[in-house]
Scaffold this motif. Structure first.
Motif, PDB file in Angstrom:
ATOM      1  N   ASN A  97       0.859  -1.185   0.000  1.00 19.94           N
ATOM      2  CA  ASN A  97       0.000   0.000   0.000  1.00 19.94           C
ATOM      3  C   ASN A  97       0.897   1.239   0.000  1.00 19.94           C
ATOM      4  OD1 ASN A  97      -1.718   2.140   0.603  1.00 19.94           O
ATOM      5  ND2 ASN A  97      -3.073   0.834   1.825  1.00 19.94           N
ATOM      6  N   ILE A  98       0.987   1.889  -1.142  1.00 18.30           N
ATOM      7  CA  ILE A  98       1.867   3.048  -1.297  1.00 18.30           C
ATOM      8  C   ILE A  98       1.355   4.221  -0.466  1.00 18.30           C
ATOM      9  CG2 ILE A  98       2.804   4.700  -2.972  1.00 18.30           C
ATOM     10  CD1 ILE A  98       2.643   2.369  -5.035  1.00 18.30           C
ATOM     11  N   SER A  99       0.054   4.407  -0.395  1.00 16.03           N
ATOM     12  CA  SER A  99      -0.516   5.491   0.415  1.00 16.03           C
ATOM     13  C   SER A  99      -0.126   5.343   1.874  1.00 16.03           C
ATOM     14  CB  SER A  99      -2.035   5.521   0.283  1.00 16.03           C
ATOM     15  OG  SER A  99      -2.412   5.802  -1.032  1.00 16.03           O
ATOM     16  N   GLU A 104       3.234   7.011   6.455  1.00 14.89           N
ATOM     17  CA  GLU A 104       4.258   6.730   7.470  1.00 14.89           C
ATOM     18  C   GLU A 104       5.446   7.684   7.339  1.00 14.89           C
ATOM     19  OE1 GLU A 104       4.450   4.658  10.132  1.00 14.89           O
ATOM     20  OE2 GLU A 104       2.349   4.157   9.791  1.00 14.89           O
ATOM     21  N   LEU A 105       5.839   7.993   6.103  1.00 10.93           N
ATOM     22  CA  LEU A 105       6.932   8.958   5.912  1.00 10.93           C
ATOM     23  C   LEU A 105       6.519  10.345   6.394  1.00 10.93           C
ATOM     24  CD1 LEU A 105       8.511   8.175   2.430  1.00 10.93           C
ATOM     25  CD2 LEU A 105       9.441   7.730   4.694  1.00 10.93           C
ATOM     26  N   ASP A 106       5.263  10.677   6.182  1.00  8.95           N
ATOM     27  CA  ASP A 106       4.759  11.981   6.599  1.00  8.95           C
ATOM     28  C   ASP A 106       4.786  12.145   8.117  1.00  8.95           C
ATOM     29  OD1 ASP A 106       3.886  14.450   5.674  1.00  8.95           O
ATOM     30  OD2 ASP A 106       1.772  13.951   5.995  1.00  8.95           O
ATOM     31  N   ALA A 118       8.108   6.503  -5.723  1.00 10.23           N
ATOM     32  CA  ALA A 118       7.969   5.571  -6.848  1.00 10.23           C
ATOM     33  C   ALA A 118       8.767   4.296  -6.602  1.00 10.23           C
ATOM     34  CB  ALA A 118       8.446   6.225  -8.132  1.00 10.23           C
ATOM     35  N   PHE A 119       8.193   3.183  -7.044  1.00 12.70           N
ATOM     36  CA  PHE A 119       8.881   1.894  -7.042  1.00 12.70           C
ATOM     37  C   PHE A 119       9.397   1.613  -8.446  1.00 12.70           C
ATOM     38  CE2 PHE A 119       6.254   1.008  -3.262  1.00 12.70           C
ATOM     39  CZ  PHE A 119       7.219   0.451  -2.436  1.00 12.70           C
ATOM     40  N   HIS A 120      10.527   0.901  -8.524  1.00 14.49           N
ATOM     41  CA  HIS A 120      11.110   0.474  -9.798  1.00 14.49           C
ATOM     42  C   HIS A 120      11.537  -0.976  -9.662  1.00 14.49           C
ATOM     43  CE1 HIS A 120      11.310   4.717 -10.811  1.00 14.49           C
ATOM     44  NE2 HIS A 120      11.887   4.916  -9.656  1.00 14.49           N
ATOM     45  N   ASN A 121      11.433  -1.725 -10.746  1.00 19.62           N
ATOM     46  CA  ASN A 121      11.881  -3.118 -10.769  1.00 19.62           C
ATOM     47  C   ASN A 121      13.392  -3.168 -10.958  1.00 19.62           C
ATOM     48  OD1 ASN A 121      11.876  -5.828 -13.047  1.00 19.62           O
ATOM     49  ND2 ASN A 121      11.574  -6.022 -10.866  1.00 19.62           N
ATOM     50  N   LYS A 122      14.055  -3.999 -10.171  1.00 23.79           N
ATOM     51  CA  LYS A 122      15.490  -4.251 -10.325  1.00 23.79           C
ATOM     52  C   LYS A 122      15.621  -5.697 -10.770  1.00 23.79           C
ATOM     53  CE  LYS A 122      18.306  -1.607  -8.499  1.00 23.79           C
ATOM     54  NZ  LYS A 122      19.157  -0.564  -9.020  1.00 23.79           N
ATOM     55  N   SER A 136       2.328  -0.625 -14.361  1.00 26.51           N
ATOM     56  CA  SER A 136       1.011  -1.174 -14.709  1.00 26.51           C
ATOM     57  C   SER A 136       0.416  -1.997 -13.569  1.00 26.51           C
ATOM     58  CB  SER A 136       1.103  -2.024 -15.979  1.00 26.51           C
ATOM     59  OG  SER A 136       1.848  -3.189 -15.729  1.00 26.51           O
ATOM     60  N   ALA A 137       1.222  -2.342 -12.575  1.00 31.60           N
ATOM     61  CA  ALA A 137       0.736  -3.135 -11.444  1.00 31.60           C
ATOM     62  C   ALA A 137       0.199  -2.264 -10.311  1.00 31.60           C
ATOM     63  CB  ALA A 137       1.842  -4.034 -10.926  1.00 31.60           C
ATOM     64  N   ILE A 138       0.304  -0.952 -10.448  1.00 29.59           N
ATOM     65  CA  ILE A 138      -0.193  -0.046  -9.406  1.00 29.59           C
ATOM     66  C   ILE A 138      -1.608   0.395  -9.771  1.00 29.59           C
ATOM     67  CG2 ILE A 138       0.111   2.191  -8.290  1.00 29.59           C
ATOM     68  CD1 ILE A 138       3.130   1.835  -8.679  1.00 29.59           C
ATOM     69  N   LYS A 139      -2.548   0.058  -8.902  1.00 30.60           N
ATOM     70  CA  LYS A 139      -3.948   0.457  -9.050  1.00 30.60           C
ATOM     71  C   LYS A 139      -4.392   1.080  -7.730  1.00 30.60           C
ATOM     72  CE  LYS A 139      -4.618  -1.760 -13.035  1.00 30.60           C
ATOM     73  NZ  LYS A 139      -3.504  -1.419 -13.867  1.00 30.60           N
ATOM     74  N   ASN A 140      -4.942   2.291  -7.809  1.00 29.00           N
ATOM     75  CA  ASN A 140      -5.416   2.994  -6.609  1.00 29.00           C
ATOM     76  C   ASN A 140      -4.330   3.094  -5.543  1.00 29.00           C
ATOM     77  OD1 ASN A 140      -7.999   3.333  -7.726  1.00 29.00           O
ATOM     78  ND2 ASN A 140      -8.581   1.281  -7.055  1.00 29.00           N
ATOM     79  N   ASN A 141      -3.113   3.354  -5.995  1.00 29.91           N
ATOM     80  CA  ASN A 141      -1.943   3.535  -5.129  1.00 29.91           C
ATOM     81  C   ASN A 141      -1.587   2.281  -4.320  1.00 29.91           C
ATOM     82  OD1 ASN A 141      -0.080   5.547  -5.195  1.00 29.91           O
ATOM     83  ND2 ASN A 141      -0.808   6.574  -3.353  1.00 29.91           N
TER      84      ASN A 141
END
Length: 168
Positions: A97-99, A104-106, A118-122, A136-141
């Motif tokens: 859950n990106i939100s 939590e960072l806030d 942002a996330f990136h594939n390694k 394309s795998a991120i939906k509604n954050n």
């Protein structure tokens, strides 16, 4: 062994000496198969497979309150993300859950706002060879795993979690 399409699938992962996810070797799978066989009914069938490992990196940007040391605040944010994204908290086919991560960072003392996250594939090299289209795998954050049983991993948190302070 012949895979049975009606069988229960058991997905396994192992940890290496550094605590990173690795695919389970065949000897361990065979040991588990032998152990389980004494407890299952004759008609039960279990396929033992390895889950796919999807290695990720995180890039984020924050602004800090004017009276705060921006380097200290950034280090606190990176430390918080290391805790939240540790392998102990990841689950096979679990989403991120990106939100919630941004929230939590806030909460980190000194953070005024989160500008980017942002996330990136390694993949390849020291990482798993599984290429995954994160955008394309991120939906509604929420970052969802693939349909194949997989798990997300930040393999090298010291270099794969990158933050930056933006001055306003």
């Amino acid at each position: 062994t012949i895979e049975n399409p009606l069988a229960l699938n058991l997905y396994l992962l192992s940890n290496d000496s550094n605590g990173n996810f690795v695919t389970t070797n065949e000897a361990l799978k065979e040991n588990i198969r032998t152990y389980i066989s004494q407890y299952r009914m004759l008609t039960d069938a279990i396929n033992i497979k390895s889950a796919f490992i999807i290695n990720l990196a995180v890039d984020f940007e924050i602004t800090t309150h004017p009276n705060q040391n921006s380097n200290e605040v950034l280090l606190k944010c990176i430390s918080r993300l290391k805790t939240l994204l540790s392998n102990d908290r990841m689950q096979i086919n679990g989403s991120i859950n990106i939100s919630s991560l941004i929230s939590e960072l806030d909460k980190v003392d000194g953070v005024q706002s989160i500008i980017n996250f942002a996330f990136h594939n390694k993949a390849r090299g020291a990482y798993s060879s599984n290429i995954y289209n994160v955008k394309s795998a991120i939906k509604n954050n929420i970052l969802y795993p693939s349909l194949d049983p997989s798990i997300f991993e930040i393999k090298y948190p010291d270099s794969d979690i990158r933050g930056r302070v933006i001055k306003v």
